[in-house]
Design an enzyme around this catalytic site. Structure first.
Site, PDB file in Angstrom:
ATOM      1  N   GLU A 158       1.188  -1.216   0.084  1.00 58.05           N
ATOM      2  CA  GLU A 158       0.103   0.064   0.326  1.00 58.05           C
ATOM      3  C   GLU A 158       0.639   0.771   0.119  1.00 58.05           C
ATOM      4  O   GLU A 158       0.897   1.629   0.785  1.00 58.05           O
ATOM      5  CB  GLU A 158      -0.762   0.365   1.645  1.00 58.05           C
ATOM      6  CG  GLU A 158      -1.894  -1.104   1.267  1.00 58.05           C
ATOM      7  CD  GLU A 158      -2.836  -0.682   1.946  1.00 58.05           C
ATOM      8  OE1 GLU A 158      -3.203  -0.070   3.619  1.00 58.05           O
ATOM      9  OE2 GLU A 158      -4.264  -1.645   2.269  1.00 58.05           O
ATOM     10  N   GLU A 343      -5.535  -8.299   1.102  1.00 58.12           N
ATOM     11  CA  GLU A 343      -5.808  -7.897   2.803  1.00 58.12           C
ATOM     12  C   GLU A 343      -7.736  -7.981   2.657  1.00 58.12           C
ATOM     13  O   GLU A 343      -8.129  -6.676   1.075  1.00 58.12           O
ATOM     14  CB  GLU A 343      -5.480  -6.590   3.156  1.00 58.12           C
ATOM     15  CG  GLU A 343      -3.922  -7.138   3.665  1.00 58.12           C
ATOM     16  CD  GLU A 343      -3.473  -5.691   4.382  1.00 58.12           C
ATOM     17  OE1 GLU A 343      -4.293  -4.548   4.824  1.00 58.12           O
ATOM     18  OE2 GLU A 343      -2.444  -5.328   4.761  1.00 58.12           O
TER      19      GLU A 343
END
Ligand code: FCB
Length: 433
Positions: A158, A343
């Site tokens: 991320e 995720e």
């Protein structure tokens, strides 16, 4: 074969912040700033996973998953960011990796989940181009040490959060609030990713290498042209800003223009950043609702609260249908070879009653998102794995320990682990798949 897994990250679970030669990371520093983290929490002890990893591996095995997605703490293995390796730190990951393999679980590491060595931050951190080269050296060293047992590698998790939350909004480490620094950080994170891809492939042509990007689709409640522009900017800022360079070798033009700033690109950078990948790691949690706002910075839109929607304990909207659409869209737009959901999960206010944690909300979120993902897979999207966030409750960054994402509850004072009812659901779903 479809890969079932669970995810965690180093700073959020390991603890042992001052043990085994680990040096401070930017999160050790940031969490000391008064008001930066809820209740003044920090990762000094976290889930004490550094000492309890055997128990945690047993829980992973009990869940019946195929793979474990964790992160290696750069400041534990190269405390100064660059230079000598710390054998004690490497030994910990040897034990973790071997322990996973002994239990039939495939270890699947991320190299950077936000815990930059403070020593590298002191030299400018991701604002400094050199950090990208140090990251690649670190990646190379990890591949040499663990590559005999690790096949799948995620470079960076991320970059959105590192770049924008860490350097533009200052709500995550290192707590900087400056657009140009955020842009520089983006570019150097992505450059670090590209250099690391090459460094890993130098060690073995058999590795499967990817990056993890988080995607937050945007909708608007209005139907004006301005509202559509708000959606375009939100998508550009959150999603295209990171995915376009990686898959299309360029930053999105509309966003670069709207920023009115230079991206510090040097010759050859975009080739490195867009190196072909074996897979895209995709994180999805929620969708956002936005509205046009001419006065907003750095782009003319703001987040608005959609009425009457289902929300998690984070206040994030629950919308599984968006997940299906997102997967189809990413597949059409970027054609990654494979997608792994690295995720997906939800936080709720869990309570222990008679030694048990019943969390129907998390189970429902999980069930609906798995269905949504398989809907996309059945429609031809090459999504070949799902890692639930998270194995255990942990240090949820600026929210501290109050937000619980685990399938397994952690009673922090005793470090006792209690599988929640969602963990039993996940276990059964995998068994029956
Ligand atoms: C993601 C992070 C992860 C965790 C979840 C809830 O953005 O990668 O560490 O905080 O959100």
């Amino acid at each position: 074969m479809f890969t079932w897994g669970v995810s965690t990250s180093a700073y959020q679970i390991e603890g042992a912040a001052n043990e085994g030669g680990r040096a401070p990371s930017i999160w050790d520093t940031f969490s000391r700033i008064p008001g930066a983290v809820a209740k003044g929490d920090n990762g000094d002890v976290a889930c004490d996973h550094y000492h309890r990893y055997e128990e945690d591996l047993d829980l992973i095995k009990w869940l019946g998953v195929d793979a474990y997605h964790f992160s290696i703490a750069w400041p534990r293995v190269i405390p100064n960011g660059k230079g000598p390796l710390n054998q004690t730190g490497l030994d910990f990951y040897d034990r973790l990796i071997d322990g996973a393999l002994e239990r039939g679980i495939t270890p699947w590491p991320t190299l950077y989940h936000w815990d930059l060595p403070q020593a590298a931050q002191d030299k400018g951190g991701w604002n400094n181009r050199d950090t990208a080269y140090w990251f690649a050296e670190y990646a190379h060293a990890m591949a040499e040490r663990f590559g005999d047992r690790i096949k799948n590698w995620v470079t960076i998790n991320e970059p959105f959060c590192s770049a924008w939350l860490g350097h533009l909004y200052g709500v995550m480490a290192p707590g900087i609030k400056d657009l140009q620094t955020g842009i520089n950080a983006t570019h150097h994170l992505l450059l670090g990713h590209g250099l690391a891809v090459d460094a890993l492939r130098q060690v073995s042509a058999d590795f499967k290498v990817g990056i993890t990007l988080n995607f937050t689709p945007a909708i608007t409640l209005g139907d004006s042209a301005e509202d559509q522009l708000a959606v375009q900017y939100a998508d550009g800022f959150d999603n295209r800003w990171f995915a376009d360079p990686v898959f299309k070798a360029s930053y999105p033009k509309d966003i670069v223009e709207a920023f009115g700033k230079e991206v510090p690109i040097q010759p050859g950078d975009m080739d490195l950043i867009s190196r072909p990948l074996d897979f895209l790691g995709l994180n999805y949690y929620f969708r956002q609702t936005v509205a046009y706002d001419e006065s907003a910075k750095p782009l003319p839109y703001k987040m608005v609260t959609a009425p009457n929607v289902e929300r998690t304990g984070m206040g994030w909207e629950v919308h599984a249908g968006t997940f299906t659409e997102l997967l189809k869209h990413i597949n059409n737009e970027y054609q990654p070879k494979e997608i792994f959901i690295t995720e997906n999960g939800s936080a709720w206010d869990d309570v222990v009653v008679d030694g048990k944690v019943d969390d129907p909300n998390r189970t429902s979120y999980l069930a609906r998102h798995l269905d949504a993902m398989f809907e996309a897979k059945n429609a031809g999207v090459p999504v070949n794995g799902y890692f639930a966030w998270s194995l255990i409750d942990n240090f949820e960054w600026a929210y501290g320990y109050d937000k619980r994402f685990g399938l397994i509850y952690v009673d922090y004072p005793t470090q006792k682990r209690i599988p929640k009812s969602s963990a039993y659901y996940y276990r059964d779903r995998i068994k029956n798949s």
